[in-house]
Write an enzyme that holds these catalytic residues in place. Sequence first.
Site, mmCIF file in Angstrom:
data_model
loop_
_atom_site.group_PDB
_atom_site.id
_atom_site.type_symbol
_atom_site.label_atom_id
_atom_site.label_comp_id
_atom_site.label_asym_id
_atom_site.label_seq_id
_atom_site.Cartn_x
_atom_site.Cartn_y
_atom_site.Cartn_z
ATOM 1 N N TYR A 161 0.814 -1.221 0.000
ATOM 2 C CA TYR A 161 0.000 0.000 0.000
ATOM 3 C C TYR A 161 0.845 1.269 0.000
ATOM 4 C CZ TYR A 161 -4.027 -2.870 1.350
ATOM 5 O OH TYR A 161 -5.028 -3.807 1.376
ATOM 6 N N TRP A 162 0.392 2.265 -0.743
ATOM 7 C CA TRP A 162 0.932 3.620 -0.666
ATOM 8 C C TRP A 162 -0.266 4.525 -0.395
ATOM 9 C CZ3 TRP A 162 2.480 -0.155 -3.935
ATOM 10 C CH2 TRP A 162 3.851 -0.414 -4.052
ATOM 11 N N ARG A 163 -0.544 4.746 0.862
ATOM 12 C CA ARG A 163 -1.760 5.508 1.183
ATOM 13 C C ARG A 163 -1.583 6.397 2.408
ATOM 14 N NH1 ARG A 163 -5.960 0.922 3.349
ATOM 15 N NH2 ARG A 163 -7.450 2.561 2.859
ATOM 16 N N GLY A 168 -19.001 -15.271 6.491
ATOM 17 C CA GLY A 168 -18.529 -16.048 5.340
ATOM 18 C C GLY A 168 -19.662 -16.876 4.748
ATOM 19 N N LYS A 196 -22.176 -10.821 9.562
ATOM 20 C CA LYS A 196 -21.818 -11.660 8.413
ATOM 21 C C LYS A 196 -20.858 -12.745 8.894
ATOM 22 C CE LYS A 196 -20.711 -7.582 6.788
ATOM 23 N NZ LYS A 196 -20.033 -6.518 6.036
ATOM 24 N N ASP A 226 -18.357 -6.144 1.132
ATOM 25 C CA ASP A 226 -18.740 -4.853 0.536
ATOM 26 C C ASP A 226 -19.995 -5.007 -0.329
ATOM 27 O OD1 ASP A 226 -16.302 -4.062 1.634
ATOM 28 O OD2 ASP A 226 -15.233 -4.211 -0.277
HETATM 29 P P1 ADP Z 1 -16.000 -10.010 4.612
HETATM 30 O O1 ADP Z 1 -15.703 -9.987 3.132
HETATM 31 O O2 ADP Z 1 -16.347 -8.641 5.127
HETATM 32 O O3 ADP Z 1 -15.000 -10.731 5.442
HETATM 33 P P2 ADP Z 1 -17.677 -12.345 4.851
HETATM 34 O O4 ADP Z 1 -16.539 -13.193 4.422
HETATM 35 O O5 ADP Z 1 -18.298 -12.634 6.154
HETATM 36 O O6 ADP Z 1 -17.377 -10.787 4.773
HETATM 37 O O7 ADP Z 1 -18.777 -12.480 3.696
HETATM 38 C C1 ADP Z 1 -19.810 -11.553 3.531
HETATM 39 C C2 ADP Z 1 -20.998 -12.237 2.925
HETATM 40 O O8 ADP Z 1 -20.639 -12.768 1.640
HETATM 41 C C3 ADP Z 1 -21.494 -13.420 3.719
HETATM 42 O O9 ADP Z 1 -22.401 -13.016 4.727
HETATM 43 C C4 ADP Z 1 -22.170 -14.259 2.647
HETATM 44 O O10 ADP Z 1 -23.458 -13.766 2.382
HETATM 45 C C5 ADP Z 1 -21.292 -13.996 1.419
HETATM 46 N N1 ADP Z 1 -20.266 -15.047 1.291
HETATM 47 C C6 ADP Z 1 -18.962 -14.966 1.631
HETATM 48 N N2 ADP Z 1 -18.312 -16.111 1.386
HETATM 49 C C7 ADP Z 1 -19.232 -16.970 0.869
HETATM 50 C C8 ADP Z 1 -19.221 -18.327 0.425
HETATM 51 N N3 ADP Z 1 -18.102 -19.067 0.464
HETATM 52 N N4 ADP Z 1 -20.379 -18.851 -0.024
HETATM 53 C C9 ADP Z 1 -21.516 -18.137 -0.069
HETATM 54 N N5 ADP Z 1 -21.604 -16.864 0.349
HETATM 55 C C10 ADP Z 1 -20.486 -16.274 0.812
#
Ligand code: ADP
Length: 302
Positions: free
Chosen positions: A102-104, A228, A226, A260
Site C-alpha cells: 500500500y501507498w496511502r 462467510g 456476516k 462490501d
Molecule cells: P467479509 O468480506 O467482510 O470478510 P464475509 O466473508 O463474512 O465478509 O462475507 C460476507 C458475505 O458474503 C457473507 O455473509 C455471505 O453472504 C457472502 N459469502 C462470503 N463467502 C461466501 C461463500 N463461500 N459462499 C456463499 N456466500 C459467501
Amino acid sequence: MTLKNFMAIGEAMIEMAVIGPDTYRRGFAGDTFNTLWYLAKVMPDNWKVSYFTGLGSDAASSEMRAFGEDANIDMTPAREVEGKTVGLYMIHLDDGERSFSYWRSDSAARQMAADPKALREAFAQADVLFFSGITFAVVLPEHRETFLAELAHARREGKTVVYDPNQRLRLWPSTADMIEANTRAAQVSDIVLPSFDEEHAYYGDETPEATIARYQAEGVKTVIVKNGAGAVLAQTVGEDAITVTPKIVTNVVDSTAAGDSFNAGFCAAFFNGKPLDEAIQAGAKLAGKVVQSHGALVEISE
Ligand code: ADP
C-alpha cells in the site's frame, strides 16, 4: 423528483493488479467505494449514491473521479485537497497466494475531515451515511473527534448512519487503539454490519449473539453479523433475532469484496422498505455472485 441520497464516506485507491511479467492492470477500489459501485447498480431509481472522500487535483484524481461518475456514483461531494493525490495498492501473486502493498499514508483522503463546515454541509445532503472502520482509520487522528461529532449531529438530524467495522490492524498503532476507535464509531451508528471472524479475533466473541449484544450495548439499533459461507445472524433492538443461511456457492474463486457487496445488496433492499430478513437475503445473493469471479468490482447479471 428529489432523489434520496445514499452517501458513502471513505477512501478509494488506485489498484494495480498483476496480469503478467512486469505488467499491471490499473483499476480503482476500496471498501466503501466498492459498496457504492454495487449500490449504483442495484439501488432503485429514486435514489442517488454519492461519495464523500478526498481527492487531489492531479490526473490520477481526475481519472478516479471519472471512473466513479461513469459508474453512476455522484462524486461531487469529494473534497479537493491541494498538493495531495490518491492512494495506491498493488496486488502481488506468488504461487496463487495474494499479497498487498500500500501507498496511502499521505493520501488526499486522509484530509477528508479537515474542514468541519464541509462535513456538515456534505452530510446534510444525505439521507443515509455509510462509513467503515477503514474510513475511520484513514481520517487523520486530529480530525477524528470532529468526524464523529458531525456523524452524531447528522444522526440527530434524522439521517441513518450505517457502519461496517472492517477492522484492519495494519492501519492502527495497536489492537487496543483499533478496538477503542471501533467502539466510538459504533456509538454514532444506527446499523452495524460486522464480520464474525474479526469480532472473534479482536474481541474474543464466542458467538454472533455475543457480537450483537456487544454492539447493542453501545446503542446500535440493528446489528447484522456476516459470517462467510455460514449463517448471517441479525437483530433489531426489541425484536427477535433472525438467521439467514446464504445459498451454497460451490465455485468460490475470490472472496474480495464479499462483505462490501453484501452491504450494497442489503442496503438497497433495506432502505427501500424490505424487512430485515429479505434485505439480508438480497445482500447474501449479491455477495454469492461476487465471490464467483476474480476482483473487487464484478459485473453482475440477474
Ligand atoms: P467479509 O468480506 O467482510 O470478510 P464475509 O466473508 O463474512 O465478509 O462475507 C460476507 C458475505 O458474503 C457473507 O455473509 C455471505 O453472504 C457472502 N459469502 C462470503 N463467502 C461466501 C461463500 N463461500 N459462499 C456463499 N456466500 C459467501
